[in-house]
Scaffold this motif. Sequence first.
Motif, PDB file in Angstrom:
ATOM      1  N   ALA A  26      27.591  12.251 -33.088  1.00  0.00           N
ATOM      2  CA  ALA A  26      27.545  11.448 -32.806  1.00  0.00           C
ATOM      3  C   ALA A  26      28.662  11.111 -32.841  1.00  0.00           C
ATOM      4  O   ALA A  26      29.737  10.381 -31.786  1.00  0.00           O
ATOM      5  N   ALA A  27      29.706  11.677 -33.421  1.00  0.00           N
ATOM      6  CA  ALA A  27      31.587  10.999 -33.540  1.00  0.00           C
ATOM      7  C   ALA A  27      31.930  11.438 -32.532  1.00  0.00           C
ATOM      8  O   ALA A  27      32.966  11.177 -31.794  1.00  0.00           O
ATOM      9  N   LEU A  28      31.440  12.349 -33.186  1.00  0.00           N
ATOM     10  CA  LEU A  28      32.512  14.170 -32.254  1.00  0.00           C
ATOM     11  C   LEU A  28      32.264  14.077 -30.506  1.00  0.00           C
ATOM     12  O   LEU A  28      33.266  14.026 -30.048  1.00  0.00           O
ATOM     13  N   SER A  29      31.070  13.612 -30.357  1.00  0.00           N
ATOM     14  CA  SER A  29      30.688  13.455 -29.215  1.00  0.00           C
ATOM     15  C   SER A  29      31.752  11.825 -28.707  1.00  0.00           C
ATOM     16  O   SER A  29      31.837  12.155 -27.791  1.00  0.00           O
ATOM     17  N   THR A  30      31.305  10.861 -29.707  1.00  0.00           N
ATOM     18  CA  THR A  30      32.284   9.285 -28.834  1.00  0.00           C
ATOM     19  C   THR A  30      34.023  10.536 -28.763  1.00  0.00           C
ATOM     20  O   THR A  30      34.422   9.670 -27.531  1.00  0.00           O
ATOM     21  N   ILE A  31      34.385  10.867 -29.789  1.00  0.00           N
ATOM     22  CA  ILE A  31      35.953  11.249 -29.441  1.00  0.00           C
ATOM     23  C   ILE A  31      36.741  12.064 -28.689  1.00  0.00           C
ATOM     24  O   ILE A  31      37.055  11.606 -28.358  1.00  0.00           O
ATOM     25  N   CYS A  32      35.090  12.608 -28.034  1.00  0.00           N
ATOM     26  CA  CYS A  32      35.711  13.727 -27.082  1.00  0.00           C
ATOM     27  C   CYS A  32      35.810  13.579 -26.038  1.00  0.00           C
ATOM     28  O   CYS A  32      36.688  13.157 -25.189  1.00  0.00           O
ATOM     29  N   VAL A  33      34.127  12.430 -25.486  1.00  0.00           N
ATOM     30  CA  VAL A  33      34.180  11.099 -24.342  1.00  0.00           C
ATOM     31  C   VAL A  33      35.847  10.580 -24.589  1.00  0.00           C
ATOM     32  O   VAL A  33      35.954  10.442 -23.442  1.00  0.00           O
ATOM     33  N   ALA A  34      36.045   9.548 -25.319  1.00  0.00           N
ATOM     34  CA  ALA A  34      37.393   9.176 -25.575  1.00  0.00           C
ATOM     35  C   ALA A  34      37.993   9.665 -24.504  1.00  0.00           C
ATOM     36  O   ALA A  34      39.093   9.311 -24.040  1.00  0.00           O
ATOM     37  N   ILE A  35      39.134  10.753 -25.746  1.00  0.00           N
ATOM     38  CA  ILE A  35      39.909  11.808 -25.319  1.00  0.00           C
ATOM     39  C   ILE A  35      39.898  12.231 -23.465  1.00  0.00           C
ATOM     40  O   ILE A  35      40.633  11.914 -23.543  1.00  0.00           O
ATOM     41  N   TRP A  36      39.121  12.736 -23.395  1.00  0.00           N
ATOM     42  CA  TRP A  36      38.345  13.241 -21.839  1.00  0.00           C
ATOM     43  C   TRP A  36      38.426  12.097 -20.647  1.00  0.00           C
ATOM     44  O   TRP A  36      39.298  12.476 -19.932  1.00  0.00           O
ATOM     45  N   TRP A  37      38.474  10.958 -21.167  1.00  0.00           N
ATOM     46  CA  TRP A  37      38.449   9.847 -19.794  1.00  0.00           C
ATOM     47  C   TRP A  37      39.621   9.463 -20.297  1.00  0.00           C
ATOM     48  O   TRP A  37      40.577   8.778 -18.968  1.00  0.00           O
ATOM     49  N   LEU A  38      40.648   9.468 -20.823  1.00  0.00           N
ATOM     50  CA  LEU A  38      42.244   8.534 -21.581  1.00  0.00           C
ATOM     51  C   LEU A  38      42.552   9.562 -21.081  1.00  0.00           C
ATOM     52  O   LEU A  38      43.752   9.065 -20.195  1.00  0.00           O
ATOM     53  N   VAL A  39      42.844  10.854 -21.239  1.00  0.00           N
ATOM     54  CA  VAL A  39      44.029  11.808 -20.867  1.00  0.00           C
ATOM     55  C   VAL A  39      43.704  12.608 -19.691  1.00  0.00           C
ATOM     56  O   VAL A  39      44.618  13.039 -19.640  1.00  0.00           O
ATOM     57  N   PHE A  40      41.972  13.188 -19.424  1.00  0.00           N
ATOM     58  CA  PHE A  40      42.061  14.342 -18.607  1.00  0.00           C
ATOM     59  C   PHE A  40      41.266  13.440 -17.378  1.00  0.00           C
ATOM     60  O   PHE A  40      40.867  14.679 -16.725  1.00  0.00           O
TER      61      PHE A  40
END
Length: 82
Positions: A26-40
């Motif tokens: 759950a933490a890895l999914s949330t972190i990856c989604v946040a990174i994708w949304w903010l950067v890519f």
Amino acid sequence: MSCSTCQQNWFWKKIGHCMRCVYQLAALSTICVAIWWLVFRDNPKSIESIALLAAIAAFTGLLAMHLWMRWVVLPLKSSKRK
């Protein structure tokens, strides 16, 4: 990624039993989604963006398998044994 309570080697015997794995996914999914949304999100066709989307799909898929086993399959197995 085994914990002290489930040292079994077979994948299908471990999945759904370990809440530590569920929390990590759950933490890895949330972190990856946040990174994708903010950067890519502005450039979704870049290699980095596609790789991160693949990681999101893998983490979320494995999390869904854990939750399916925990909330659906394991209760059905325990009710059949009684």
